[in-house]
Design a protein around this motif. Structure first.
Motif, PDB file in Angstrom:
ATOM      1  N   VAL A 126     -85.070   7.765 -16.141  1.00  0.00           N
ATOM      2  CA  VAL A 126     -84.488   7.317 -14.875  1.00  0.00           C
ATOM      3  C   VAL A 126     -85.234   8.001 -13.733  1.00  0.00           C
ATOM      4  O   VAL A 126     -85.262   9.233 -13.645  1.00  0.00           O
ATOM      5  N   PRO A 127     -85.859   7.200 -12.863  1.00  0.00           N
ATOM      6  CA  PRO A 127     -86.635   7.775 -11.762  1.00  0.00           C
ATOM      7  C   PRO A 127     -85.737   8.235 -10.620  1.00  0.00           C
ATOM      8  O   PRO A 127     -84.573   7.833 -10.536  1.00  0.00           O
ATOM      9  N   PRO A 128     -86.274   9.075  -9.731  1.00  0.00           N
ATOM     10  CA  PRO A 128     -85.480   9.485  -8.570  1.00  0.00           C
ATOM     11  C   PRO A 128     -85.248   8.310  -7.628  1.00  0.00           C
ATOM     12  O   PRO A 128     -86.089   7.416  -7.501  1.00  0.00           O
ATOM     13  N   ALA A 129     -84.088   8.342  -6.999  1.00  0.00           N
ATOM     14  CA  ALA A 129     -83.705   7.280  -6.060  1.00  0.00           C
ATOM     15  C   ALA A 129     -84.096   7.655  -4.632  1.00  0.00           C
ATOM     16  O   ALA A 129     -84.319   8.835  -4.320  1.00  0.00           O
ATOM     17  N   HIS A 130     -84.147   6.653  -3.790  1.00  0.00           N
ATOM     18  CA  HIS A 130     -84.315   6.867  -2.352  1.00  0.00           C
ATOM     19  C   HIS A 130     -83.227   7.847  -1.903  1.00  0.00           C
ATOM     20  O   HIS A 130     -82.090   7.775  -2.390  1.00  0.00           O
ATOM     21  N   PRO A 131     -83.528   8.772  -0.991  1.00  0.00           N
ATOM     22  CA  PRO A 131     -82.541   9.784  -0.573  1.00  0.00           C
ATOM     23  C   PRO A 131     -81.231   9.218  -0.014  1.00  0.00           C
ATOM     24  O   PRO A 131     -80.202   9.908  -0.060  1.00  0.00           O
ATOM     25  N   LEU A 132     -81.243   7.990   0.473  1.00  0.00           N
ATOM     26  CA  LEU A 132     -80.012   7.377   0.982  1.00  0.00           C
ATOM     27  C   LEU A 132     -79.070   6.990  -0.155  1.00  0.00           C
ATOM     28  O   LEU A 132     -77.877   6.822   0.056  1.00  0.00           O
ATOM     29  N   LEU A 133     -79.606   6.857  -1.346  1.00  0.00           N
ATOM     30  CA  LEU A 133     -78.836   6.319  -2.459  1.00  0.00           C
ATOM     31  C   LEU A 133     -78.261   7.406  -3.363  1.00  0.00           C
ATOM     32  O   LEU A 133     -78.837   8.472  -3.513  1.00  0.00           O
ATOM     33  N   ARG A 134     -77.131   7.082  -3.962  1.00  0.00           N
ATOM     34  CA  ARG A 134     -76.438   7.968  -4.894  1.00  0.00           C
ATOM     35  C   ARG A 134     -76.452   7.279  -6.260  1.00  0.00           C
ATOM     36  O   ARG A 134     -75.929   6.178  -6.413  1.00  0.00           O
ATOM     37  N   VAL A 135     -77.037   7.917  -7.247  1.00  0.00           N
ATOM     38  CA  VAL A 135     -77.216   7.315  -8.569  1.00  0.00           C
ATOM     39  C   VAL A 135     -75.925   7.387  -9.378  1.00  0.00           C
ATOM     40  O   VAL A 135     -75.273   8.433  -9.442  1.00  0.00           O
ATOM     41  N   GLU A 136     -75.584   6.242  -9.988  1.00  0.00           N
ATOM     42  CA  GLU A 136     -74.401   6.131 -10.835  1.00  0.00           C
ATOM     43  C   GLU A 136     -74.791   5.438 -12.133  1.00  0.00           C
ATOM     44  O   GLU A 136     -75.780   4.706 -12.170  1.00  0.00           O
ATOM     45  N   PRO A 137     -74.020   5.629 -13.185  1.00  0.00           N
ATOM     46  CA  PRO A 137     -74.300   4.907 -14.438  1.00  0.00           C
ATOM     47  C   PRO A 137     -74.117   3.400 -14.210  1.00  0.00           C
ATOM     48  O   PRO A 137     -73.368   2.984 -13.333  1.00  0.00           O
ATOM     49  N   GLY A 138     -74.797   2.623 -15.007  1.00  0.00           N
ATOM     50  CA  GLY A 138     -74.613   1.168 -14.939  1.00  0.00           C
ATOM     51  C   GLY A 138     -75.916   0.437 -15.170  1.00  0.00           C
ATOM     52  O   GLY A 138     -76.994   1.036 -15.213  1.00  0.00           O
ATOM     53  N   GLY A 139     -75.786  -0.869 -15.315  1.00  0.00           N
ATOM     54  CA  GLY A 139     -76.932  -1.741 -15.550  1.00  0.00           C
ATOM     55  C   GLY A 139     -77.601  -2.178 -14.269  1.00  0.00           C
ATOM     56  O   GLY A 139     -77.385  -1.576 -13.205  1.00  0.00           O
ATOM     57  N   VAL A 140     -78.361  -3.247 -14.360  1.00  0.00           N
ATOM     58  CA  VAL A 140     -79.049  -3.791 -13.189  1.00  0.00           C
ATOM     59  C   VAL A 140     -77.972  -4.321 -12.226  1.00  0.00           C
ATOM     60  O   VAL A 140     -76.966  -4.913 -12.643  1.00  0.00           O
ATOM     61  N   GLU A 141     -78.180  -4.095 -10.942  1.00  0.00           N
ATOM     62  CA  GLU A 141     -77.213  -4.511  -9.916  1.00  0.00           C
ATOM     63  C   GLU A 141     -77.034  -6.036  -9.920  1.00  0.00           C
ATOM     64  O   GLU A 141     -77.970  -6.779 -10.206  1.00  0.00           O
ATOM     65  N   ASP A 142     -75.831  -6.476  -9.573  1.00  0.00           N
ATOM     66  CA  ASP A 142     -75.521  -7.909  -9.538  1.00  0.00           C
ATOM     67  C   ASP A 142     -76.391  -8.660  -8.538  1.00  0.00           C
ATOM     68  O   ASP A 142     -76.686  -9.836  -8.728  1.00  0.00           O
ATOM     69  N   TRP A 143     -76.814  -7.982  -7.462  1.00  0.00           N
ATOM     70  CA  TRP A 143     -77.590  -8.667  -6.420  1.00  0.00           C
ATOM     71  C   TRP A 143     -79.058  -8.823  -6.793  1.00  0.00           C
ATOM     72  O   TRP A 143     -79.785  -9.556  -6.118  1.00  0.00           O
ATOM     73  N   GLU A 144     -79.506  -8.179  -7.844  1.00  0.00           N
ATOM     74  CA  GLU A 144     -80.929  -8.228  -8.219  1.00  0.00           C
ATOM     75  C   GLU A 144     -81.293  -9.609  -8.748  1.00  0.00           C
ATOM     76  O   GLU A 144     -80.623 -10.133  -9.612  1.00  0.00           O
ATOM     77  N   ARG A 145     -82.364 -10.153  -8.222  1.00  0.00           N
ATOM     78  CA  ARG A 145     -82.849 -11.453  -8.668  1.00  0.00           C
ATOM     79  C   ARG A 145     -84.127 -11.335  -9.490  1.00  0.00           C
ATOM     80  O   ARG A 145     -84.576 -12.281 -10.067  1.00  0.00           O
TER      81      ARG A 145
END
Length: 146
Positions: A126-145
């Motif tokens: 799991v790569p580091p996220a953008h500093p604005l984001l908070r990482v949580e468990p889960g799959g690919v986001e629903d909005w991802e196309r």
């Protein structure tokens, strides 16, 4: 439009430059200054934020700081939201989304910047996220196309 969830340090030159340009467009959309891209799925997380302009401003600032560190000149005056000492509330992002984006970036870098691809975290890590984001468990986001 690709508004990366990945930490800006992972982006190759083309990804960083395109991310800046697309986040500036997102800022314009969130400010209601354009009719295009208003329902773009990657904007949902910013539009749902308590302060969308502060969120996109924080997103842009991290890109600008990374660019400055690399010797690029991204014009910070284009960021409309004033910087806040406490920053805006962080936006959740799933581990699955980060892994999806890492592989997407890996494919792009393999073609345009092999040295950048070689420096990316290992597949499955799991790569580091953008500093604005908070990482949580889960799959690919629903909005991802994809």
């Amino acid at each position: 439009m690709r508004i990366w969830s990945l930490h800006p340090r992972l982006l190759d030159r083309a990804g960083l430059v395109a991310g800046w340009r697309e986040a500036l467009l997102a800022q314009k959309v969130l400010a209601g200054e354009t009719t295009g891209y208003r329902s773009h799925p990657q904007l949902q997380r910013f539009a749902a934020h308590a302060d969308p302009m502060a969120a996109i401003g924080a997103y842009l600032r991290a890109l600008q700081e990374e660019a400055t560190g690399r010797g690029y000149r991204f014009d910070a005056s284009r960021i409309r939201a004033p910087e806040r000492a406490d920053g805006p509330e962080r936006i959740p992002v799933t581990e699955g989304q980060l892994l999806f984006e890492l592989e997407h970036l890996r494919r792009k870098c393999a073609a345009r910047a092999p040295e950048a691809a070689a420096a990316l975290p290992a597949p499955g890590e799991v790569p580091p996220a953008h500093p604005l984001l908070r990482v949580e468990p889960g799959g690919v986001e629903d909005w991802e196309r994809g």
